[in-house]
Design an enzyme around this catalytic site. Structure first.
Site, short mmCIF file in Angstrom:
data_model
loop_
_atom_site.label_atom_id
_atom_site.label_comp_id
_atom_site.label_asym_id
_atom_site.label_seq_id
_atom_site.Cartn_x
_atom_site.Cartn_y
_atom_site.Cartn_z
N ASN A 140 0.79 -1.23 0.00
CA ASN A 140 0.00 0.00 0.00
C ASN A 140 0.82 1.28 0.00
OD1 ASN A 140 -2.49 -1.31 -0.03
ND2 ASN A 140 -2.51 -1.55 2.18
N ASP A 169 -7.90 -12.07 -3.80
CA ASP A 169 -7.61 -10.94 -2.92
C ASP A 169 -7.81 -11.32 -1.46
OD1 ASP A 169 -7.06 -8.10 -2.46
OD2 ASP A 169 -9.16 -7.99 -1.86
N HIS A 177 -0.77 1.89 9.97
CA HIS A 177 -1.80 1.90 8.95
C HIS A 177 -2.45 3.28 8.93
CE1 HIS A 177 -5.38 0.63 6.67
NE2 HIS A 177 -4.72 -0.48 6.34
N GLU A 199 -3.32 -0.77 -7.69
CA GLU A 199 -4.68 -0.82 -7.15
C GLU A 199 -5.23 0.59 -6.99
OE1 GLU A 199 -6.66 -3.29 -3.55
OE2 GLU A 199 -5.20 -1.79 -2.92
N TRP A 242 -9.93 -7.20 12.76
CA TRP A 242 -9.37 -6.71 11.50
C TRP A 242 -7.85 -6.77 11.54
CZ3 TRP A 242 -6.41 -2.14 11.19
CH2 TRP A 242 -5.85 -1.93 9.91
N ARG A 260 -15.23 -2.20 7.20
CA ARG A 260 -14.87 -3.51 6.67
C ARG A 260 -16.12 -4.36 6.47
NH1 ARG A 260 -11.05 -1.01 5.71
NH2 ARG A 260 -8.86 -1.43 6.19
N SER A 281 2.96 -2.02 5.15
CA SER A 281 4.02 -3.02 5.29
C SER A 281 5.36 -2.51 4.78
CB SER A 281 3.63 -4.30 4.56
OG SER A 281 3.50 -4.08 3.16
#
Length: 619
Positions: free
Chosen positions: A61, A345, A382, A125, A218, A249, A429
């Site tokens: 990401n 995914d 995150h 993405e 999550w 989510r 990450s």
């Protein structure tokens, strides 16, 4: 009960945590340390599958794409600034953004499979995300890490419960104490520099999934707030601990919706099938300049979803069939490819989503799926920015925000990375690994600049060893006070303590059952109850080493919970609607509260000091 033995491990750089930031720190520290320094990494689990990435991932990401001219580091700084509603350490964000691409290319060289388009470029993405076949992402990174540091410097299944400082200087780190989770051994790690790279906090709040589904969260259930619970007690200054991430989510499975919303362009709709986001756009004007930013900040997207539910227009569903049909454009072959990509995914990272679809008779190409706001998580990697206040890079840090070594906390020789660094979110990450690399290099420089070993106090070490093993002793001495070990007047089992903490945080500190809303009176009552709870933590009992681990994880969570509550009490505004609301201060106050809320715990006095620091715009 067997008496534990003690093992002493000498090192120059000690890395706590085997997740992505810990692996990055180990690899980089080994590189710069050469043969002269001993680099030791300690992981409470098995590094192949530890940390948030251990469960797999379907995308990286954070990637600039600098070699293709896709983005520049300054672009990422602006994105983070807007998503955090104006509050971030821009020097820290920039520092990662200018180095992150090299980390991603390292993963590719080690064998991580990427998705490529017809031109041989990474499939994107979104603006910052590239797709991967990521089920083995963490094992690939782990293999490189273990090869770099060697088996004699890699300790698995060892949980670090406490840090300790120099006997003559309480503001200089000296090492850590922990225990083997599969052997009766207490470890004393002595080090000249220490990197706190353990995980953020899950299960601090009562989760939506309870009973048999309680472990379905999550964020990684293995992340129990240790990255904060270790550094707070030794006096490290913390920042933005009031911030939390509340992810939107898929209901009950916690499956991410990012690929569907970004890659497949699926819309969210209310019960009437309307795109509520469009209908509620005027609400965002109240939060300008961030409300008008693109993309819309995460908390504001949550805010629109939450207000729609409160208006009685739920459930909210992701329109997956329409998205698939639009992308396929009548091509049945392409439609099958999209469906396969959608299933992969989740099989790469959230298998529970695929299981839930099957259990609920849902084929995503035929029926939409319900989306809800999950319980809060405290993290720094995150979409959360809680963590330690660290020194920035010398060349871009504002005045006063650099003190000698990049990524060092206010405790000399104690560094942080990943979830452990505050006000530097959206690392994910690749950024966490990169921040670990930066911390690893700095920790080596610090250890080289300070060749003398810190002085240790044998009495302090003995006290910490007793604290480590105390729950085992408490149970051993009191187990026969009742006929049922689950009900005893003289000890508290870790699961019982966890339920109690989760209930407190949920009801008083703006959890799901409270509608993510609180106020000063509620927070003060929560603080009073938390004080009683912390007293009872002295009576934790453990029947085995597994429960001993859970006891110390609970203690770390309690530190996180108190820091979160105290910071939230101090910030008198609602800056992140959709993450939490202060009903007594319902508006964003840009003129008074565009500042960092920081804190420091004084162990000698047992007191907290909560204060603010300026939030300068660097770029």
């Amino acid at each position: 009960m067997a008496e534990p033995t003690t093992r002493i491990v000498e090192s120059d750089v000690l890395i706590i945590g085997g997740g992505m930031s810990g692996c990055g720190a180990a690899i980089e520290a080994r590189y710069w340390g050469g043969d002269d320094l001993r680099i030791v990494m300690v992981d409470k689990a098995a590094t192949d599958r530890s940390g948030a990435v251990g469960e797999g991932l379907s995308a990286i990401n954070m990637y600039m794409g600098g070699r293709h001219g896709w983005n520049q580091p300054e672009d990422y700084v602006e994105y983070v600034r807007n998503d955090m509603m104006g509050i971030s350490r821009e020097d820290l964000v920039y520092d990662i953004a200018r180095h992150v691409d090299s980390s991603v290319h390292m993963f590719e060289e080690w064998g991580l499979p990427f998705w490529y388009d017809d031109d041989g470029l990474y499939v994107r993405e979104g603006r910052w995300q590239v797709m991967i076949h990521g089920e083995a992402y963490k094992p690939i990174v782990s293999e490189a890490t273990k090869k770099a540091i060697g088996p004699d410097n890699h300790y698995e299944r060892v949980f670090i419960s406490h840090l300790f400082t120099d006997a003559e200087d309480s503001n200089r780190i000296a090492g850590a104490v922990g225990f083997g989770v599969r052997e009766d051994v207490i470890y004393v790690f002595k080090a000249r520099s220490v990197i706190s790279a353990a995980g953020g906090a899950t299960a601090l709040f009562r989760p939506r999934s309870v009973g048999e589904g309680m472990g379905r969260t999550w964020y990684s259930i293995f992340d129990t707030g240790s990255v904060y619970g270790l550094v707070i007690p030794v006096g490290a200054e913390m920042t933005q601990m009031e911030h939390r991430f509340v992810p939107a989510r898929f209901k009950d499975s916690y499956g991410p919706v990012g690929a569907w919303s970004q890659l497949f362009r699926a819309d969210l709709a209310n019960a009437a099938g309307d795109n509520y986001f469009i209908n509620r756009l005027p609400e965002l004007k109240k939060y300008d300049p961030y409300g008008s930013a693109f993309p819309t900040p995460t908390p504001l997207r949550n805010h629109l979803l939450w207000t729609e539910i409160q208006a009685g227009n739920g459930p909210i569903q992701l329109k997956t069939p329409e998205a698939i049909e639009a992308l396929a454009a009548g091509d049945e072959g392409r439609k099958r490819e999209i469906i396969a990509e959608a299933w992969e995914d989740f099989l790469d990272m959230t298998i529970s989503q695929a299981i839930l679809w099957a259990a609920h008779n849902i084929a995503p190409e035929e029926r939409p799926s319900e989306v809800v706001l999950a319980e809060p998580y405290i993290m720094g990697s995150h979409s959360g920015e809680s963590g330690a206040w660290v020194s920035g890079p010398e060349d871009v840090a504002p005045d006063g925000y650099h003190w000698g070594y990049n990524k060092m906390t206010t405790v000399q020789g104690l560094f942080a990375a990943g979830d452990g660094v505050g006000a530097c979110p959206h690392k994910f990450s690749s950024g966490s690994f990169t921040e670990g690399r930066l911390a690893g290099k700095s920790a080596v420089i610090y250890a080289s600049d300070n060749p003398g070993q810190p002085k240790t106090d044998d009495r302090q070490i003995e006290e910490l060893k007793q604290k480590v093993w105390a729950p085992m002793v408490t149970f051993e001495e009191n187990q026969y006070a009742s006929t049922n070990p689950d009900v005893n007047p003289n000890y508290l089992l870790p699961r019982q303590g966890l339920y109690r903490l989760q209930k407190l945080m949920d009801e008083y500190v703006a959890g799901v059952s409270a509608g993510f809303t609180t106020n000063e009176a509620t927070l003060l009552r929560g603080l009073e109850l938390l004080g009683m709870f912390r007293e009872d933590l002295e009576k934790l009992g453990a029947r085995n080493r597994h429960e001993l681990l859970r006891c110390h994880e609970l203690i770390h969570r309690a530190w996180v919970g108190e820091a979160h509550l105290r910071h939230m009490l101090h910030r008198k505004e609602t800056r992140w609607p959709g993450f939490y609301y202060r009903s007594d201060y319902p508006e964003m106050d840009e003129s008074n509260w565009k500042v960092f809320v920081n804190s420091r715990y004084d162990a000698e006095k047992g007191e907290w000091d909560v204060f603010t620091r300026p939030c300068p715009q660097v770029f």
